[in-house]
Design a protein around this motif. Structure first.
Motif: not given
Ligand SMILES: [Zn+2]
Ligand SMILES: [Zn+2]
Ligand SMILES: [Zn+2]
Length: 226
Positions: A68, A70, A76, A78, A145, A178-179, A181
């Motif tokens: 998506y 971000a 990013a 999620r 990311n 939530e992303e 990472t």
């Protein structure tokens, strides 16, 4: 150590693979231990079923992932549903290249998709480097990311070969939306500790946009990565 087992159905107590190397994942597809240095799954010599939990990484992830936009970070990745700590998320797929080739490609790429995995082989007291270029691959992992307080990390998992697969697992419970990472400096990743080279690490002082409480302000910068 690469061994094989003669289990029927799914592996469990008494499995030679698990006795020798420990289980990689439990039957929920979650990492058994965050600090085991070397992870081996069942392989083609094993007689267990394809659904054996010790084949989680080779069977691929069922985590509902979405790329998506971000904001300032750009693209990013999620999750669309809650993921428990230890859950196998996805694999950083790519082409394994030699160091020399990695250096050439790094110079040619605008965005650097080369993942450098450094494993400390304590028995021989040396560092084994594996270079994986994801530029031509459709791996979702390349949209992850950097965060200074990452919720995922890369763990090298071996199935058949010396070259490990770069399996990404959740370090803690992660909420829906939530992303996802990674810490590009290699933090959190078990015995291996991998490093994704960010696109711009040669330029000094790139502002980090992770917004975590532990943010160091800048992306990891290590001119000696190669
Ligand atoms: Zn098995
Ligand atoms: Zn077994
Ligand atoms: Zn096995």
């Amino acid at each position: 150590m690469s061994v094989s087992c003669d289990c029927d159905g799914v592996c469990g107590v008494g499995c030679l693979c698990i006795l020798s190397n420990g289980a990689v994942c439990d039957d929920r597809g979650c990492l058994e231990s965050f600090d085991r240095a070397v992870l081996y799954e069942c392989n083609s010599q094993c007689t267990c079923s394809r659904t054996c939990p010790n084949r989680t990484v080779q069977n691929g992830s069922n985590a509902p992932l979405q790329v998506y936009r971000a904001g300032a970070k750009g693209l990013a990745l999620r999750t669309l549903s809650h993921l428990p700590a230890g859950k196998f998320i996805c694999e950083y797929f790519g082409q394994v290249v030699r160091k020399k080739e990695a250096l050439i490609r790094e110079g040619l790429q605008n965005t650097n998709w080369i993942f450098v995995l450094r494993e400390h082989i304590s028995a021989r007291n040396e560092v084994l480097c594996t270079y994986i270029d994801a530029s031509q691959s459709f791996t979702l992992a390349k949209y992850m990311n950097h965060s200074c307080d990452a919720n995922c990390a890369v763990f090298p998992v071996r199935v058949e070969t010396i070259v490990p697969r770069l399996a990404i697992f959740a370090l803690r419970d992660i909420d829906a939306e939530e992303e996802l990472t990674l810490d590009y400096s290699g933090g959190g990743g078990g015995g291996g500790g991998g490093e994704i080279q960010s696109a711009t690490y040669h330029q000094s002082r790139i502002t980090c946009l992770c917004k975590s409480d532990k943010c160091k302000g800048y992306l990891p910068h290590d001119p000696k990565l190669f």
